[in-house]
Design a protein around this motif. Sequence first.
Motif, PDB file in Angstrom:
ATOM      1  N   ALA A 199       0.842  -1.191   0.000  1.00 49.78           N
ATOM      2  CA  ALA A 199       0.000   0.000   0.000  1.00 49.78           C
ATOM      3  C   ALA A 199       0.883   1.249   0.000  1.00 49.78           C
ATOM      4  CB  ALA A 199      -0.913   0.000   1.219  1.00 49.78           C
ATOM      5  N   LEU A 200       0.467   2.267  -0.746  1.00 55.18           N
ATOM      6  CA  LEU A 200       1.234   3.508  -0.787  1.00 55.18           C
ATOM      7  C   LEU A 200       1.096   4.279   0.527  1.00 55.18           C
ATOM      8  CD1 LEU A 200       0.402   4.684  -4.408  1.00 55.18           C
ATOM      9  CD2 LEU A 200       2.567   3.748  -3.588  1.00 55.18           C
ATOM     10  N   GLY A 201      -0.027   4.115   1.206  1.00 57.84           N
ATOM     11  CA  GLY A 201      -0.201   4.768   2.493  1.00 57.84           C
ATOM     12  C   GLY A 201      -0.038   6.277   2.389  1.00 57.84           C
ATOM     13  N   ARG A 202       0.840   6.831   3.221  1.00 59.41           N
ATOM     14  CA  ARG A 202       1.056   8.277   3.253  1.00 59.41           C
ATOM     15  C   ARG A 202       2.131   8.734   2.282  1.00 59.41           C
ATOM     16  NH1 ARG A 202       2.936   8.392   8.849  1.00 59.41           N
ATOM     17  NH2 ARG A 202       3.297  10.640   8.639  1.00 59.41           N
ATOM     18  N   HIS A 203       2.673   7.816   1.496  1.00 61.02           N
ATOM     19  CA  HIS A 203       3.657   8.200   0.482  1.00 61.02           C
ATOM     20  C   HIS A 203       2.986   8.955  -0.667  1.00 61.02           C
ATOM     21  CE1 HIS A 203       6.131   4.848   2.200  1.00 61.02           C
ATOM     22  NE2 HIS A 203       7.104   5.678   1.929  1.00 61.02           N
ATOM     23  N   LEU A 204       3.723   9.876  -1.240  1.00 58.52           N
ATOM     24  CA  LEU A 204       3.326  10.483  -2.502  1.00 58.52           C
ATOM     25  C   LEU A 204       3.088   9.388  -3.546  1.00 58.52           C
ATOM     26  CD1 LEU A 204       3.488  13.294  -4.285  1.00 58.52           C
ATOM     27  CD2 LEU A 204       5.654  12.276  -5.010  1.00 58.52           C
ATOM     28  N   GLU A 205       2.052   9.545  -4.356  1.00 54.83           N
ATOM     29  CA  GLU A 205       1.854   8.614  -5.468  1.00 54.83           C
ATOM     30  C   GLU A 205       2.572   9.157  -6.699  1.00 54.83           C
ATOM     31  OE1 GLU A 205      -1.566   6.369  -8.170  1.00 54.83           O
ATOM     32  OE2 GLU A 205      -2.180   7.774  -6.600  1.00 54.83           O
ATOM     33  N   PRO A 206       3.625   8.489  -7.159  1.00 53.55           N
ATOM     34  CA  PRO A 206       4.293   8.932  -8.383  1.00 53.55           C
ATOM     35  C   PRO A 206       3.387   8.700  -9.599  1.00 53.55           C
ATOM     36  CG  PRO A 206       5.676   7.439  -7.090  1.00 53.55           C
ATOM     37  CD  PRO A 206       4.278   7.336  -6.559  1.00 53.55           C
ATOM     38  N   ALA A 207       3.887   9.048 -10.770  1.00 54.42           N
ATOM     39  CA  ALA A 207       3.129   8.824 -11.997  1.00 54.42           C
ATOM     40  C   ALA A 207       2.691   7.366 -12.079  1.00 54.42           C
ATOM     41  CB  ALA A 207       3.981   9.190 -13.209  1.00 54.42           C
ATOM     42  N   ARG A 208       1.444   7.150 -12.440  1.00 59.20           N
ATOM     43  CA  ARG A 208       0.939   5.783 -12.568  1.00 59.20           C
ATOM     44  C   ARG A 208       1.539   5.126 -13.795  1.00 59.20           C
ATOM     45  NH1 ARG A 208      -5.471   6.741 -10.981  1.00 59.20           N
ATOM     46  NH2 ARG A 208      -5.064   7.231  -8.771  1.00 59.20           N
ATOM     47  N   GLY A 209       2.013   3.914 -13.580  1.00 58.07           N
ATOM     48  CA  GLY A 209       2.601   3.195 -14.696  1.00 58.07           C
ATOM     49  C   GLY A 209       3.581   2.147 -14.215  1.00 58.07           C
ATOM     50  N   VAL A 210       4.465   1.741 -15.134  1.00 60.32           N
ATOM     51  CA  VAL A 210       5.374   0.626 -14.894  1.00 60.32           C
ATOM     52  C   VAL A 210       6.802   1.150 -14.761  1.00 60.32           C
ATOM     53  CG1 VAL A 210       6.246  -1.558 -15.825  1.00 60.32           C
ATOM     54  CG2 VAL A 210       3.833  -0.935 -16.127  1.00 60.32           C
TER      55      VAL A 210
END
Length: 314
Positions: free
Chosen positions: A210-221
């Motif tokens: 889970a990403l939790g409280r981390h920033l979500e980077p660009a979605r992808g691979v």
Amino acid sequence: MEIFKDWRGLPAAAKGACVALGNFDGVHLGHAGVLRAAHAARPDAPLAVLTFEPHPREFFRPQDPPFRLSLSPERAEALAGMGVQLLYELPFDAAFSHLSAGQFCREVLHEGVGAVHLACGGDFAFGHRRGGDVALLARQAEAFGMGLSVVPPVSDAQGLISSSRIRRLLQDGYPGYAAMLLGRPYTIRGEVRHGDARGRTIGFPTANIALGRHLEPARGVYAVTVRLPGGAEVNGVANIGQRPTVGAAESRLEVHLLDFEADLYGQELSVALHHFLREEQKFPSFEALKAQIALDAAQARAMLDRDQNPAKPL
């Protein structure tokens, strides 16, 4: 490095340090500049950092999307790697937020941690409603016999090195450029959770975090390296996002470790992003998804092999 969660009642050995002030989210090259200046000012004193948990922005704006580059354990590890000996990670709560700037200087910095010297960036603000700035800090430091280094911002050809700039780079899909400003690859750390096991059914088992409280980077691979609990590193390919082919709603990090098989459920992994391979996309079938993952894995393998063996002939 020793970590203290309160400024009150500290042992004598935890006082008398040269203290760098700030949030230190990401612990990037700009933060390294503040630490270098702090050490240079008082090389005879222990090097310390005074920071806050949670980040004040998380406290005042809990409705904001997650934005943290580094959570508490990651930040501590990075600071220790830069030679910090003492970390004062103070709980940022309602009571703390109501300390005036003067109280912060007297009760926390002088009486609490007993700082002999302070270091901060020119934009450091503190106290209730951010009522204190570096001019006030300078006056208070002089009154209490503390030295102060106000450190100029660190820049490169593209501008100021800052946490907000690194966040934008990651959200735009440039982990390599973000790594240059961080001084190391951007890493997401978390516990492996049970997923829907679809990856295993198509021959690509994944560790789900889970990403939790981390920033979500660009979605992808991404091409990634994964640090295991014992310290070993394994190459991998990862997807960040909502997995549109299976209709998931929650964004998460899914990592397929190359040439590695083990039960990792419940263990904590550190996943470092090295290369953005492609955007997340929806496939017409699981067979099409499986074929693309095979291509992604091959591309990640080649790119990481080139990184790790730069003298190897193509």
